[in-house]
Write a protein that holds these residues in place. Structure first.
Motif, mmCIF file in Angstrom:
data_model
loop_
_atom_site.group_PDB
_atom_site.id
_atom_site.type_symbol
_atom_site.label_atom_id
_atom_site.label_comp_id
_atom_site.label_asym_id
_atom_site.label_seq_id
_atom_site.Cartn_x
_atom_site.Cartn_y
_atom_site.Cartn_z
ATOM 1 N N GLY A 82 0.806 -1.210 0.000
ATOM 2 C CA GLY A 82 0.000 0.000 0.000
ATOM 3 C C GLY A 82 0.841 1.263 0.000
ATOM 4 O O GLY A 82 0.532 2.223 -0.694
ATOM 5 N N LEU A 83 1.920 1.251 0.757
ATOM 6 C CA LEU A 83 2.813 2.422 0.790
ATOM 7 C C LEU A 83 3.479 2.654 -0.567
ATOM 8 O O LEU A 83 3.606 3.804 -1.015
ATOM 9 C CB LEU A 83 3.890 2.231 1.862
ATOM 10 C CG LEU A 83 3.442 2.422 3.297
ATOM 11 C CD1 LEU A 83 4.520 1.933 4.263
ATOM 12 C CD2 LEU A 83 3.123 3.883 3.568
ATOM 13 N N ILE A 84 3.902 1.571 -1.192
ATOM 14 C CA ILE A 84 4.575 1.707 -2.498
ATOM 15 C C ILE A 84 3.643 2.350 -3.526
ATOM 16 O O ILE A 84 4.059 3.182 -4.324
ATOM 17 C CB ILE A 84 5.093 0.340 -2.982
ATOM 18 C CG1 ILE A 84 6.246 -0.125 -2.085
ATOM 19 C CG2 ILE A 84 5.552 0.415 -4.447
ATOM 20 C CD1 ILE A 84 6.684 -1.550 -2.309
ATOM 21 N N TYR A 85 2.374 1.967 -3.478
ATOM 22 C CA TYR A 85 1.420 2.490 -4.466
ATOM 23 C C TYR A 85 0.563 3.632 -3.921
ATOM 24 O O TYR A 85 -0.447 3.989 -4.543
ATOM 25 C CB TYR A 85 0.544 1.353 -4.990
ATOM 26 C CG TYR A 85 1.353 0.402 -5.847
ATOM 27 C CD1 TYR A 85 1.779 0.769 -7.104
ATOM 28 C CD2 TYR A 85 1.725 -0.848 -5.372
ATOM 29 C CE1 TYR A 85 2.530 -0.080 -7.892
ATOM 30 C CE2 TYR A 85 2.474 -1.710 -6.143
ATOM 31 C CZ TYR A 85 2.874 -1.311 -7.395
ATOM 32 O OH TYR A 85 3.632 -2.155 -8.170
ATOM 33 N N LEU A 86 0.953 4.225 -2.830
ATOM 34 C CA LEU A 86 0.238 5.342 -2.231
ATOM 35 C C LEU A 86 0.143 6.518 -3.214
ATOM 36 O O LEU A 86 1.133 6.969 -3.755
ATOM 37 C CB LEU A 86 0.965 5.795 -0.960
ATOM 38 C CG LEU A 86 0.308 6.876 -0.117
ATOM 39 C CD1 LEU A 86 -0.923 6.308 0.563
ATOM 40 C CD2 LEU A 86 1.284 7.369 0.935
#
Length: 88
Positions: A82-86
């Motif tokens: 989720g953080l990578i694609y935030l």
């Protein structure tokens, strides 16, 4: 692990990623170690959409059995993705 990653949020530090990636890719590591390394990678590459970083995390999730995925640490693998694609 997470201290350096939090200090470098979103900076896409491949030098640090090279040191963390073996912990994600090694299926013999505990879920705690794997998830912590993945979360650190998520912090480092937050909002970047870096597929080269996300792919090994997804692969690590797919290779784990149900017992390991029910571990409380497994949730952090999803947080890392989720953080990578935030914001994408």
């Amino acid at each position: 692990m997470n201290g350096i990653a939090i200090a470098s949020v979103g900076q896409q530090r491949h030098d640090i990623a090279e040191k963390l990636m073996p912990y994600v890719e090694d299926g013999s590591e505990s879920m705690e170690v794997t998830a912590t390394a993945a979360l650190s990678l998520g912090f480092l590459f937050a909002g970047s959409g870096a597929g080269d970083i996300a792919e090994p995390i997804v692969q690590a999730i797919m290779e784990r059995d149900d017992e390991q995925l029910n571990n409380k640490w497994a949730k952090f693998m999803g947080v890392a993705l989720g953080l990578i694609y935030l914001g994408m």
